[in-house]
Scaffold this motif. Structure first.
Motif, PDB file in Angstrom:
ATOM      1  N   TRP A 199       0.787  -1.500  -0.338  1.00 46.87           N
ATOM      2  CA  TRP A 199      -0.441   0.209   0.049  1.00 46.87           C
ATOM      3  C   TRP A 199       0.885   1.590   0.169  1.00 46.87           C
ATOM      4  O   TRP A 199       1.088   1.865   1.229  1.00 46.87           O
ATOM      5  CB  TRP A 199      -0.918   0.116   1.252  1.00 46.87           C
ATOM      6  CG  TRP A 199      -2.459   0.454   1.244  1.00 46.87           C
ATOM      7  CD1 TRP A 199      -2.362   1.886   0.204  1.00 46.87           C
ATOM      8  CD2 TRP A 199      -3.315   0.560   1.468  1.00 46.87           C
ATOM      9  NE1 TRP A 199      -3.614   2.355   0.831  1.00 46.87           N
ATOM     10  CE2 TRP A 199      -4.110   1.399   1.723  1.00 46.87           C
ATOM     11  CE3 TRP A 199      -3.869  -0.165   2.820  1.00 46.87           C
ATOM     12  CZ2 TRP A 199      -5.204   1.416   1.726  1.00 46.87           C
ATOM     13  CZ3 TRP A 199      -5.201   0.186   3.374  1.00 46.87           C
ATOM     14  CH2 TRP A 199      -6.079   0.852   2.634  1.00 46.87           C
ATOM     15  N   PRO A 200       1.577   1.689  -1.016  1.00 42.66           N
ATOM     16  CA  PRO A 200       2.020   2.407  -0.994  1.00 42.66           C
ATOM     17  C   PRO A 200       1.776   4.024  -1.339  1.00 42.66           C
ATOM     18  O   PRO A 200       2.939   4.565  -0.091  1.00 42.66           O
ATOM     19  CB  PRO A 200       2.718   2.247  -2.681  1.00 42.66           C
ATOM     20  CG  PRO A 200       1.791   1.730  -2.891  1.00 42.66           C
ATOM     21  CD  PRO A 200       1.439   0.496  -2.173  1.00 42.66           C
ATOM     22  N   THR A 201       1.124   4.481  -1.057  1.00 45.26           N
ATOM     23  CA  THR A 201       0.313   5.780  -0.751  1.00 45.26           C
ATOM     24  C   THR A 201      -0.344   5.579   0.579  1.00 45.26           C
ATOM     25  O   THR A 201       0.339   6.716   0.793  1.00 45.26           O
ATOM     26  CB  THR A 201      -1.112   6.040  -1.475  1.00 45.26           C
ATOM     27  OG1 THR A 201      -1.832   4.901  -1.182  1.00 45.26           O
ATOM     28  CG2 THR A 201      -0.236   5.814  -3.104  1.00 45.26           C
ATOM     29  N   LEU A 202      -1.004   4.378   1.254  1.00 43.72           N
ATOM     30  CA  LEU A 202      -0.733   5.396   2.773  1.00 43.72           C
ATOM     31  C   LEU A 202       0.407   4.530   3.464  1.00 43.72           C
ATOM     32  O   LEU A 202       0.902   5.898   4.660  1.00 43.72           O
ATOM     33  CB  LEU A 202      -1.440   3.896   2.998  1.00 43.72           C
ATOM     34  CG  LEU A 202      -2.530   4.295   4.747  1.00 43.72           C
ATOM     35  CD1 LEU A 202      -3.275   5.065   4.344  1.00 43.72           C
ATOM     36  CD2 LEU A 202      -2.533   2.862   4.934  1.00 43.72           C
ATOM     37  N   TYR A 203       1.278   4.126   3.251  1.00 43.59           N
ATOM     38  CA  TYR A 203       2.881   3.865   3.313  1.00 43.59           C
ATOM     39  C   TYR A 203       4.024   4.866   4.015  1.00 43.59           C
ATOM     40  O   TYR A 203       4.390   5.999   4.460  1.00 43.59           O
ATOM     41  CB  TYR A 203       3.739   3.144   2.853  1.00 43.59           C
ATOM     42  CG  TYR A 203       4.423   2.540   3.364  1.00 43.59           C
ATOM     43  CD1 TYR A 203       5.633   1.256   4.562  1.00 43.59           C
ATOM     44  CD2 TYR A 203       6.422   3.533   3.518  1.00 43.59           C
ATOM     45  CE1 TYR A 203       6.852   1.213   4.814  1.00 43.59           C
ATOM     46  CE2 TYR A 203       7.461   3.259   3.977  1.00 43.59           C
ATOM     47  CZ  TYR A 203       7.535   1.985   4.509  1.00 43.59           C
ATOM     48  OH  TYR A 203       8.907   1.736   5.148  1.00 43.59           O
ATOM     49  N   LEU A 204       4.105   5.913   2.802  1.00 46.28           N
ATOM     50  CA  LEU A 204       3.946   7.602   2.437  1.00 46.28           C
ATOM     51  C   LEU A 204       3.750   8.516   3.093  1.00 46.28           C
ATOM     52  O   LEU A 204       4.616   9.651   3.855  1.00 46.28           O
ATOM     53  CB  LEU A 204       4.836   7.267   0.918  1.00 46.28           C
ATOM     54  CG  LEU A 204       5.700   6.494  -0.520  1.00 46.28           C
ATOM     55  CD1 LEU A 204       5.699   7.194  -1.579  1.00 46.28           C
ATOM     56  CD2 LEU A 204       7.077   6.203   0.444  1.00 46.28           C
ATOM     57  N   GLU A 205       2.763   7.825   2.999  1.00 48.54           N
ATOM     58  CA  GLU A 205       1.417   9.568   3.215  1.00 48.54           C
ATOM     59  C   GLU A 205       2.373   8.989   5.045  1.00 48.54           C
ATOM     60  O   GLU A 205       2.615  10.393   5.985  1.00 48.54           O
ATOM     61  CB  GLU A 205      -0.272   9.229   3.750  1.00 48.54           C
ATOM     62  CG  GLU A 205      -0.473  10.383   3.622  1.00 48.54           C
ATOM     63  CD  GLU A 205      -2.276  10.006   3.736  1.00 48.54           C
ATOM     64  OE1 GLU A 205      -2.680  11.275   4.314  1.00 48.54           O
ATOM     65  OE2 GLU A 205      -2.482   9.756   2.930  1.00 48.54           O
TER      66      GLU A 205
END
Length: 302
Positions: A199-205
């Protein structure tokens, strides 16, 4: 031999009278007699015994009648099946999904779809977001329910659900005594997260929120699914953040708390090939859109 020849023969065989059969077929008797003679010539045997007073089936005719009826029945069935398939009432729909889609979004949709289209086979496949894009492009799945981002000109994508994230921590953890937790409270805490690839967007956010607060999160473990993440939290290994929709699924020895002053949001999207010709897909999308409209109406009313 044409289908109409079988239909003509069946009518004569059932009526045992050329005049009545012609009336039943909305045609005159002479052309019907010619068609039956042509059929017998093609088959190579006498199907009907004719006298001036009586028409009877020969032994070959009785056998031919039985198989002709079966053939007509099979053709009618084939036509019906083809029409139902074209309407999306028969066939197969392959749905890819990430595990977190089963918290709230996917179950009611699958339940309603199966009630409306019981003859359609729904093939459910749990697949990571990254692999879903590959499988969609290859045509191996019809529709995917996954996490953004997703960018490809051949795919249509739209957001279908979002959920605010909350903190999950062991019930005996000191922070569990607080009703709300500041992002700064996490500075020295061991963090367990979903893998960046999952879940790249949640991780980076999440990482970005921590860095804006002046620290880098102490990520000690990554996992591919929330079941594993929550299991590690309940074992006291660390704390994590989850979509609030997961709260009712994972009780165990875990407490859930809001994170103050940040808006960490989990999102799910559906995606499918723009050139997908499976008629069943439209029915699935109709159910998704109906559910979205109901949820939006509920939000507006509240």
């Amino acid at each position: 031999m044409e289908l109409r020849h079988l239909q003509y023969f069946i009518a004569v065989a059932e009526e045992l009278h050329f005049g009545k059969a012609a009336l039943r077929l909305n045609m005159t008797q002479p052309p019907l007699s010619q068609q039956i003679k042509q059929l017998e010539k093609e088959v190579g045997v006498t199907l009907l015994k004719r006298t001036k007073r009586v028409v009877e089936l020969s032994a070959a005719g009785e056998s031919f009648l039985k198989h002709s009826r079966n053939a007509i029945e099979q053709i009618d069935k084939a036509i019906e099946m083809a029409q139902r398939t074209a309407r999306g009432e028969l066939g197969r729909l392959v749905v890819g999904f990430v595990g977190s889609a089963t918290y709230e979004f996917l179950p009611p949709i699958i339940r309603e779809f199966r009630e409306l289209f019981p003859s359609v086979k729904v093939d459910l496949r749990e697949i990571s977001s990254f692999r879903q894009q590959e499988e969609l492009l290859k045509g191996n799945i019809d529709i995917g329910i996954l996490h953004p981002p997703l960018q490809h000109s051949a795919l249509h994508m739209e957001k279908v659900q979002s959920s605010p994230c909350i903190l999950a921590l062991p019930k005996q953890h000191p922070l569990a005594a607080k009703k709300t937790i500041e992002i700064q409270d996490l500075e020295n805490e061991p963090i367990i997260t979903l893998a960046k690839e999952t879940w790249p967007t949640l991780y980076l956010e999440f990482v970005n929120f921590c860095e804006q607060a002046g620290f880098k999160p102490k990520i000690i473990q990554e996992a591919t699914e929330y079941q594993m993440v929550i299991g590690l939290v309940s074992a006291g290994i660390g704390i994590t953040f989850v979509p609030s929709s997961a709260k009712k699924l994972f009780n165990l020895e875990v407490a859930y708390r809001n994170i103050n002053q940040i808006q960490l949001t989990a999102e799910w999207v559906i995606a499918y090939r723009k050139d997908n010709q499976n008629p069943i897909l439209k029915h699935f999308l109709d159910i998704v859109n109906k559910r979205q409209a109901l949820l939006q109406a509920n939000v507006t009313n509240t």
